[in-house]
Scaffold this motif. Structure first.
Motif, PDB file in Angstrom:
ATOM      1  N   PHE A  88       0.846  -1.200   0.000  1.00 33.22           N
ATOM      2  CA  PHE A  88       0.000   0.000   0.000  1.00 33.22           C
ATOM      3  C   PHE A  88       0.883   1.252   0.000  1.00 33.22           C
ATOM      4  O   PHE A  88       0.543   2.255  -0.595  1.00 33.22           O
ATOM      5  N   MET A  89       1.989   1.190   0.704  1.00 34.69           N
ATOM      6  CA  MET A  89       2.875   2.356   0.752  1.00 34.69           C
ATOM      7  C   MET A  89       3.793   2.405  -0.466  1.00 34.69           C
ATOM      8  O   MET A  89       3.913   3.437  -1.113  1.00 34.69           O
ATOM      9  N   TYR A  90       4.458   1.281  -0.779  1.00 37.06           N
ATOM     10  CA  TYR A  90       5.448   1.304  -1.867  1.00 37.06           C
ATOM     11  C   TYR A  90       4.789   1.457  -3.232  1.00 37.06           C
ATOM     12  O   TYR A  90       5.203   2.274  -4.040  1.00 37.06           O
ATOM     13  N   THR A  91       3.765   0.655  -3.478  1.00 40.57           N
ATOM     14  CA  THR A  91       3.191   0.637  -4.829  1.00 40.57           C
ATOM     15  C   THR A  91       2.045   1.629  -4.965  1.00 40.57           C
ATOM     16  O   THR A  91       1.999   2.400  -5.919  1.00 40.57           O
ATOM     17  N   LEU A  92       1.138   1.613  -4.018  1.00 39.86           N
ATOM     18  CA  LEU A  92      -0.044   2.481  -4.130  1.00 39.86           C
ATOM     19  C   LEU A  92       0.195   3.849  -3.502  1.00 39.86           C
ATOM     20  O   LEU A  92      -0.667   4.712  -3.533  1.00 39.86           O
TER      21      LEU A  92
END
Lengths: 404, 404
Positions: free
Chosen positions: B46-50
């Motif tokens: 959720f943090m890295y990709t989104l």
């Protein structure tokens, strides 16, 4: 005729001004990655690639005789096209120097450069620009809720006299209706995502891992979809449904579910579609779950029409899925607007609280995702364009559960 | 022997506790993408990709008998390995449901799910966790300066009695010294970046555009560097030096500079190296600029040694470059720490104000970038490991200006 980006920007500005009029806002300031691009037409690499926050501002005025002001550091600003319509560029110095050895611009900045990005300089320039435009005590809408905490404090310090309101709702309303140029990007983005899935599944067999499938998907985009990039590819194999930043290398086993939930970038716009496959024969439980989700998904495709409140779609389809074989199905929403958001999902949502109605020109993702411990992930997600009398699917892949 | 990630996490925790002791901090809470991964050992998609903010927390306690608590939504938490050392997992419900049809975990969440991520629930759980650990009125270090404005307000509301201090300086101090496991990732990351450049330049000729070169670089990583991904690839052709999110398709001309400033991801760690090439013969001006930058760069490589304050490197090399043929050279820093930061550059910097001294185990990028209107970009950037008596270059490509 290919829709033009210049027309798109003009359309956005016109609608923005109508909302500013209604909300009694003098100026609208975008500081987040997607909204800066949306109002200015120019994507910031510092924001998109380096994920920096509050490094550039786009200031749009209610007064249509005033051009939108882009406030940016000189380094990035050198990439803003000279013909960007309706924009005026104002720059501030940052840690990177730009030299002018041929005397093309007239004079180098000789002051001491900061070690890294300083929001103070940028907001100081915002204060100047607003003052030059005579916005002294007026209402200015800024993205308070997306800014980092110290940036909001720096903004208030740099521009002390002004009343700021939250810009989020204005930008959500604006972005929910797509222009023809935006729809063209999203069509292509869906097409590329489907090419990626279709190419990738050709190589999947028992033993394939999520890591191998993810690499194959990226390669398929590069080689078969115009060199495009994945925005996200949540690919799961078997029971390991959780999203992974570092992909799983465990080999898939016969009976395992293979789920693609993917988005491809086209000019800053992203699709969000999903399909599920199975290695060999699905279990009876998987068949039952798939069929319940499919019933809900097909109903969503049928019922969307202009004027229908989004919450009605949720309220009708959630019980349908529960009645169709998934009595415990639960979820906050069954779809969402999409386009610019790097998080894939953006408001408005097909949720029980959403009063917004479907309108022609909206691009909406319809989804009924399922995640189960010991089972894995099962998803059908389509991206649709709301039309005058229903909706058009922008992607075309079969909605069946396909065996590989 | 291959360094282990478990040893790395233990090393980080030990040093974190020593700093917490010194700073009189009871608990250290990471909420940003990179720092959550750093303290927990688990990257959040959720943090890295989104690119979502404040969706998970890692809470490390000064008391070494207490395990680090990971606070995460159930969907992402399902991917946290059961054997993650020294961690305890606490989950909160989000908009995504996770079903338990086989009764593996015991019971489904039946409450109404929110439409999207709600920080309130997460911070409420933080309050509970801190209370359970008896941290009532103590000092807790949180990433106030990286959090969004409404998140800080929600945190203060959810955990009203506590004194929060800024965690930034603690995390910077910790991250500046790399563990053997981190150095292994960064070595590989440099190696992959160089493979990417070396493979890509084989296909460059007059007529190549930045867009074609960028695609070739991504393809080279996928096919020749273990399927790795670019974190950033600022590739410029000719005078168009500004960083581009959507790459330039104008064909390169004889005499044009081709600059690679690139980073490759390995297990969440990224290189940051740069090299410059020229299509055919460089102009005399380019030769003069390159030679001035090269003199500065070579001096940086010579002078780095443990105990030297970073500002001394800047203070010596900046005037050297100016004396060597670039009298106007200006810049905020001549290098930086690197590793986790998705923005490539992280503190400490080789800047005139940096009192931090070089220490063995630091990984530092040395750079002398030049950008000129009408000229383009000229860069030499090396990544080095500070050793007991100097530094070791982690990348090996020639530092010469090479004609293609």
């Amino acid at each position: 005729m290919v829709p033009s980006k210049a027309e798109h920007l003009k359309n956005v500005a016109e609608r923005a001004r109508a909302i500013m009029e209604k909300e009694n806002v003098e100026a609208l300031v975008a500081s987040s990655c997607e909204n800066f691009y949306y109002l200015s037409g120019h994507p910031s690499t510092f924001m998109y690639t380096l994920r920096m926050n509050e490094v550039a501002l786009a200031v749009m005025f209610r007064d249509p005789s005033r051009r939108t002001v882009i406030i940016m550091n000189e380094f990035e600003a050198a990439g803003v096209p000279a013909d960007l319509p309706e924009c005026e560029l104002r720059t501030y110095p940052t840690w990177v120097d730009v030299d002018d050895p041929l005397g093309l611009r007239g004079g180098n900045y000789e002051g001491r450069r900061p070690v890294n990005h300083q929001v103070q300089e940028m907001f100081g320039l915002l204060g100047q620009v607003l003052a030059e435009h005579g916005i002294g005590g007026g209402r200015v809408a800024v993205e308070l809720n997306s800014m980092r905490y110290p940036a909001v404090n720096a903004l208030r310090e740099a521009v002390p006299g002004l009343e700021f309101t939250e810009a989020g709702a204005i930008l959500t309303e604006l972005r929910a209706l797509k222009t023809p140029w935006e729809i063209a990007q999203l069509r292509k983005s869906c097409e590329y995502a489907e090419i990626g899935i279709a190419e990738t599944i050709k190589g999947i067999r028992a033993g394939s891992s999520a890591a191998e499938i993810a690499d194959a998907f990226r390669l398929a985009l590069l080689t078969h979809a115009d060199g495009s990039s994945s925005r996200f590819h949540m690919i799961s194999v078997g029971a390991h449904f959780a999203p992974a930043h570092i992909f799983d290398t465990r080999p898939g086993q016969p009976g395992d579910l293979i789920k693609f939930d993917v988005g491809v970038d086209v000019a800053g716009y992203g699709s969000d579609i999903a399909r599920t496959f199975v290695l060999g024969t699905p279990s009876d439980m998987v068949k039952r779950i798939y069929s319940a989700l499919r019933a809900g998904h097909d109903r969503l495709l049928e019922l969307i029409e202009p004027g229908l409140p989004m919450k009605r779609a949720f309220d009708e389809v959630m019980p349908l899925i529960r009645r169709s074989g998934l009595p415990n199905y639960n979820r906050g929403h069954l779809g969402h607007s999409a386009g610019l958001s790097l998080a894939a999902e953006e408001a408005p949502f097909l949720s029980p609280s959403e009063e917004t109605v479907f309108r022609p020109g909206m691009v909406i993702c319809l989804e009924t995702p399922y995640y189960g411990y010991g089972v894995g992930s099962i998803m059908i997600e389509d991206m649709v364009l709301v039309t005058d009398n229903g909706c058009e699917r922008l992607n075309k892949l079969s909605r069946d559960l396909i065996s590989l």
